[in-house]
Design a protein around this motif. Sequence first.
Motif, PDB file in Angstrom:
ATOM      1  N   VAL A 158      -8.679 -25.000 -49.482  1.00 16.40           N
ATOM      2  CA  VAL A 158      -7.737 -25.236 -48.385  1.00 16.40           C
ATOM      3  C   VAL A 158      -7.350 -23.928 -47.723  1.00 16.40           C
ATOM      4  CG1 VAL A 158      -5.424 -26.073 -47.814  1.00 16.40           C
ATOM      5  CG2 VAL A 158      -6.881 -27.379 -49.374  1.00 16.40           C
ATOM      6  N   SER A 159      -7.118 -22.907 -48.556  1.00 13.48           N
ATOM      7  CA  SER A 159      -6.788 -21.595 -48.002  1.00 13.48           C
ATOM      8  C   SER A 159      -7.940 -21.049 -47.169  1.00 13.48           C
ATOM      9  CB  SER A 159      -6.444 -20.625 -49.133  1.00 13.48           C
ATOM     10  OG  SER A 159      -6.190 -19.339 -48.631  1.00 13.48           O
ATOM     11  N   GLY A 160      -9.169 -21.246 -47.659  1.00 18.43           N
ATOM     12  CA  GLY A 160     -10.326 -20.779 -46.902  1.00 18.43           C
ATOM     13  C   GLY A 160     -10.480 -21.513 -45.580  1.00 18.43           C
ATOM     14  N   VAL A 161     -10.245 -22.843 -45.585  1.00 15.73           N
ATOM     15  CA  VAL A 161     -10.315 -23.606 -44.338  1.00 15.73           C
ATOM     16  C   VAL A 161      -9.243 -23.131 -43.370  1.00 15.73           C
ATOM     17  CG1 VAL A 161     -10.002 -25.901 -43.344  1.00 15.73           C
ATOM     18  CG2 VAL A 161     -11.369 -25.613 -45.415  1.00 15.73           C
ATOM     19  N   SER A 162      -8.046 -22.876 -43.888  1.00 12.92           N
ATOM     20  CA  SER A 162      -6.966 -22.377 -43.031  1.00 12.92           C
ATOM     21  C   SER A 162      -7.329 -21.021 -42.428  1.00 12.92           C
ATOM     22  CB  SER A 162      -5.672 -22.269 -43.841  1.00 12.92           C
ATOM     23  OG  SER A 162      -4.643 -21.702 -43.070  1.00 12.92           O
ATOM     24  N   THR A 163      -7.923 -20.151 -43.247  1.00 15.05           N
ATOM     25  CA  THR A 163      -8.346 -18.851 -42.738  1.00 15.05           C
ATOM     26  C   THR A 163      -9.413 -19.004 -41.666  1.00 15.05           C
ATOM     27  OG1 THR A 163      -7.859 -17.837 -44.877  1.00 15.05           O
ATOM     28  CG2 THR A 163      -9.295 -16.615 -43.387  1.00 15.05           C
ATOM     29  N   LEU A 164     -10.350 -19.936 -41.877  1.00  8.64           N
ATOM     30  CA  LEU A 164     -11.399 -20.171 -40.891  1.00  8.64           C
ATOM     31  C   LEU A 164     -10.815 -20.683 -39.582  1.00  8.64           C
ATOM     32  CD1 LEU A 164     -14.414 -20.299 -40.191  1.00  8.64           C
ATOM     33  CD2 LEU A 164     -14.456 -22.606 -41.167  1.00  8.64           C
ATOM     34  N   VAL A 165      -9.876 -21.620 -39.677  1.00 11.22           N
ATOM     35  CA  VAL A 165      -9.243 -22.150 -38.465  1.00 11.22           C
ATOM     36  C   VAL A 165      -8.493 -21.049 -37.731  1.00 11.22           C
ATOM     37  CG1 VAL A 165      -7.477 -23.735 -37.612  1.00 11.22           C
ATOM     38  CG2 VAL A 165      -9.097 -24.499 -39.357  1.00 11.22           C
ATOM     39  N   ASN A 166      -7.753 -20.217 -38.484  1.00 14.51           N
ATOM     40  CA  ASN A 166      -7.045 -19.103 -37.855  1.00 14.51           C
ATOM     41  C   ASN A 166      -8.014 -18.146 -37.186  1.00 14.51           C
ATOM     42  OD1 ASN A 166      -4.536 -20.055 -38.671  1.00 14.51           O
ATOM     43  ND2 ASN A 166      -4.576 -18.914 -40.586  1.00 14.51           N
ATOM     44  N   GLY A 167      -9.174 -17.937 -37.824  1.00 13.58           N
ATOM     45  CA  GLY A 167     -10.166 -17.061 -37.221  1.00 13.58           C
ATOM     46  C   GLY A 167     -10.717 -17.623 -35.922  1.00 13.58           C
ATOM     47  N   VAL A 168     -10.959 -18.935 -35.895  1.00 14.38           N
ATOM     48  CA  VAL A 168     -11.451 -19.562 -34.663  1.00 14.38           C
ATOM     49  C   VAL A 168     -10.406 -19.475 -33.561  1.00 14.38           C
ATOM     50  CG1 VAL A 168     -12.166 -21.759 -33.648  1.00 14.38           C
ATOM     51  CG2 VAL A 168     -13.026 -21.089 -35.887  1.00 14.38           C
ATOM     52  N   VAL A 169      -9.144 -19.755 -33.901  1.00 15.47           N
ATOM     53  CA  VAL A 169      -8.065 -19.663 -32.913  1.00 15.47           C
ATOM     54  C   VAL A 169      -7.942 -18.242 -32.397  1.00 15.47           C
ATOM     55  CG1 VAL A 169      -5.577 -19.890 -32.577  1.00 15.47           C
ATOM     56  CG2 VAL A 169      -6.822 -21.637 -33.853  1.00 15.47           C
ATOM     57  N   THR A 170      -8.027 -17.272 -33.303  1.00 13.38           N
ATOM     58  CA  THR A 170      -7.947 -15.867 -32.889  1.00 13.38           C
ATOM     59  C   THR A 170      -9.085 -15.509 -31.947  1.00 13.38           C
ATOM     60  OG1 THR A 170      -6.848 -15.228 -34.955  1.00 13.38           O
ATOM     61  CG2 THR A 170      -7.981 -13.492 -33.730  1.00 13.38           C
ATOM     62  N   ALA A 171     -10.313 -15.973 -32.263  1.00 16.65           N
ATOM     63  CA  ALA A 171     -11.464 -15.660 -31.411  1.00 16.65           C
ATOM     64  C   ALA A 171     -11.300 -16.268 -30.022  1.00 16.65           C
ATOM     65  CB  ALA A 171     -12.742 -16.166 -32.072  1.00 16.65           C
ATOM     66  N   ILE A 172     -10.845 -17.531 -29.950  1.00 13.54           N
ATOM     67  CA  ILE A 172     -10.678 -18.185 -28.647  1.00 13.54           C
ATOM     68  C   ILE A 172      -9.602 -17.484 -27.829  1.00 13.54           C
ATOM     69  CG2 ILE A 172      -9.968 -20.320 -27.523  1.00 13.54           C
ATOM     70  CD1 ILE A 172     -11.224 -21.839 -29.843  1.00 13.54           C
ATOM     71  N   LEU A 173      -8.467 -17.183 -28.465  1.00 12.37           N
ATOM     72  CA  LEU A 173      -7.385 -16.498 -27.757  1.00 12.37           C
ATOM     73  C   LEU A 173      -7.820 -15.108 -27.308  1.00 12.37           C
ATOM     74  CD1 LEU A 173      -4.488 -16.559 -26.795  1.00 12.37           C
ATOM     75  CD2 LEU A 173      -3.752 -15.798 -29.062  1.00 12.37           C
ATOM     76  N   ALA A 174      -8.585 -14.408 -28.156  1.00  9.96           N
ATOM     77  CA  ALA A 174      -9.062 -13.073 -27.789  1.00  9.96           C
ATOM     78  C   ALA A 174     -10.008 -13.132 -26.601  1.00  9.96           C
ATOM     79  CB  ALA A 174      -9.752 -12.411 -28.986  1.00  9.96           C
ATOM     80  N   LEU A 175     -10.845 -14.158 -26.525  1.00  8.75           N
ATOM     81  CA  LEU A 175     -11.763 -14.299 -25.393  1.00  8.75           C
ATOM     82  C   LEU A 175     -10.997 -14.543 -24.094  1.00  8.75           C
ATOM     83  CD1 LEU A 175     -14.669 -16.410 -26.924  1.00  8.75           C
ATOM     84  CD2 LEU A 175     -14.779 -14.046 -26.109  1.00  8.75           C
ATOM     85  N   PHE A 176      -9.987 -15.397 -24.143  1.00 13.56           N
ATOM     86  CA  PHE A 176      -9.180 -15.618 -22.943  1.00 13.56           C
ATOM     87  C   PHE A 176      -8.463 -14.337 -22.519  1.00 13.56           C
ATOM     88  CE2 PHE A 176      -9.587 -20.179 -23.900  1.00 13.56           C
ATOM     89  CZ  PHE A 176      -9.790 -20.671 -22.622  1.00 13.56           C
ATOM     90  N   LEU A 177      -7.907 -13.613 -23.500  1.00 13.68           N
ATOM     91  CA  LEU A 177      -7.233 -12.359 -23.171  1.00 13.68           C
ATOM     92  C   LEU A 177      -8.222 -11.342 -22.618  1.00 13.68           C
ATOM     93  CD1 LEU A 177      -4.825 -11.986 -26.241  1.00 13.68           C
ATOM     94  CD2 LEU A 177      -4.192 -12.510 -23.885  1.00 13.68           C
ATOM     95  N   MET A 178      -9.437 -11.303 -23.165  1.00 13.82           N
ATOM     96  CA  MET A 178     -10.449 -10.388 -22.643  1.00 13.82           C
ATOM     97  C   MET A 178     -10.747 -10.692 -21.186  1.00 13.82           C
ATOM     98  SD  MET A 178     -14.428  -9.869 -23.786  1.00 13.82           S
ATOM     99  CE  MET A 178     -14.924 -11.317 -22.842  1.00 13.82           C
ATOM    100  N   PHE A 179     -10.875 -11.975 -20.848  1.00  8.65           N
ATOM    101  CA  PHE A 179     -11.137 -12.348 -19.462  1.00  8.65           C
ATOM    102  C   PHE A 179     -10.035 -11.833 -18.540  1.00  8.65           C
ATOM    103  CE2 PHE A 179     -10.103 -15.378 -16.074  1.00  8.65           C
ATOM    104  CZ  PHE A 179     -11.242 -15.262 -15.286  1.00  8.65           C
ATOM    105  N   PHE A 180      -8.776 -12.040 -18.936  1.00  8.52           N
ATOM    106  CA  PHE A 180      -7.669 -11.597 -18.086  1.00  8.52           C
ATOM    107  C   PHE A 180      -7.587 -10.065 -18.027  1.00  8.52           C
ATOM    108  CE2 PHE A 180      -6.043 -15.912 -19.156  1.00  8.52           C
ATOM    109  CZ  PHE A 180      -6.025 -16.404 -17.863  1.00  8.52           C
ATOM    110  N   PHE A 181      -7.906  -9.394 -19.142  1.00  7.20           N
ATOM    111  CA  PHE A 181      -7.916  -7.929 -19.111  1.00  7.20           C
ATOM    112  C   PHE A 181      -8.991  -7.415 -18.156  1.00  7.20           C
ATOM    113  CE2 PHE A 181      -6.115  -7.659 -23.690  1.00  7.20           C
ATOM    114  CZ  PHE A 181      -4.854  -7.928 -23.190  1.00  7.20           C
ATOM    115  N   LEU A 182     -10.177  -8.028 -18.207  1.00  9.06           N
ATOM    116  CA  LEU A 182     -11.250  -7.609 -17.312  1.00  9.06           C
ATOM    117  C   LEU A 182     -10.918  -7.908 -15.855  1.00  9.06           C
ATOM    118  CD1 LEU A 182     -14.390  -8.796 -19.329  1.00  9.06           C
ATOM    119  CD2 LEU A 182     -13.512  -6.470 -19.119  1.00  9.06           C
TER     120      LEU A 182
END
Length: 371
Positions: free
Chosen positions: A155-179
């Motif tokens: 369960v902890s690993g799944v939670s970490t994976l979900v957090n990683g996916v959320v972080t990646a998606i949010l980082a991509l959106f922020l990258m777009f706005f930064f660019l």
Amino acid sequence: MSATLSSTKTRAALRTSARISVDVLLVLVMAGVALWALGRMWSIVWPLIVALFITTLTWPFTRFLRQRGWRPALAASVVTVLFLLVAAGIVALIAVPVASQSGDLTDGVVDGIQKLREWAAGPPLNIADDQIADASDAAIARIQDSVGSMVSAFVSGVSTLVNGVVTAILALFLMFFFLKDGPRFLPWLTRQLPGRLATDVPIVAARSWDTLGAFVRSQAFVGLLDAVLIGIGLWALDVPLVLPLAVLTFVSAFVPIVGALFAGFVAVLIALVSNGLTDALLVLAIIVVVQQLEGNVFQPMIQSRGLGLHAAVVLLAVTLGGSLAGIVGSLLAVPVAALIAVFWNYLREQLSEPTQEPGTDEPHPGAAVPS
């Protein structure tokens, strides 16, 4: 005759020491409060840091397109899509060859385990098959007894994976706005700040951006160097999956210590199950040599030159960051140290006395003239 201490000078020294101690204590308290607030906001700070890292990699191409007349939104969109395609291509470059040869690798693992059992049954260990079976049964029993902890870990690993996916998606959106809107940030920041801050903060921010870009580029260069050297060694030993292993080595270079250990473990395992123990030991030797050269020669030299930090400072920063915050601390230690150096150098520039030509009483043109 021995000189006696002056009570006046002693009291003055104690007052000065006390005042400095109070000032340092207040600075440390404020730093602690800032770190505490940073930890409380880590769920948004970490995607922001990731976005800044990948923006430094993709900004040169975005700037090239904008200089050719592309609109900011179009240039940022194209670069973001290209970045996603490259990331997906890297994943495919690793996953597809591994999947195509998974059967051979599985057979190799089984054969390796069988050879290990045969070696353990012979001298000097002389472990009988029934002892190995008993040990296997005991291990299985312990695993069955710890099902609850395994479920918690899953369960902890799944939670970490979900957090990683959320972080990646949010980082991509922020990258777009930064660019898209990055060049407008400093003028906007200048308009928001009062007085002297309207000059100082944008200058420090611009220098920090240049320093962060130098760090990411140097880290990418070090990872490429590792991938090429280790890839040549694997190719010379005729180890399968050379290209995926080289790509994995390059990507893992952005995660200090653990990334190199993981990539090295995978390379040694594949060499063991495909080529045998001798080649696996040779691969291990190659990886150890390359990692030692990277950690003690290449990385300190390249990063110290690009970041304006001494090689010893880089090594100490990575060690301290790893001991304080693990993998994330190791990853952020060097850029944080470089940003602190940027702030300190600018502060020294502002607090330094203006130079004055010998024999002249005229103040330096940059000096403030009292009214």
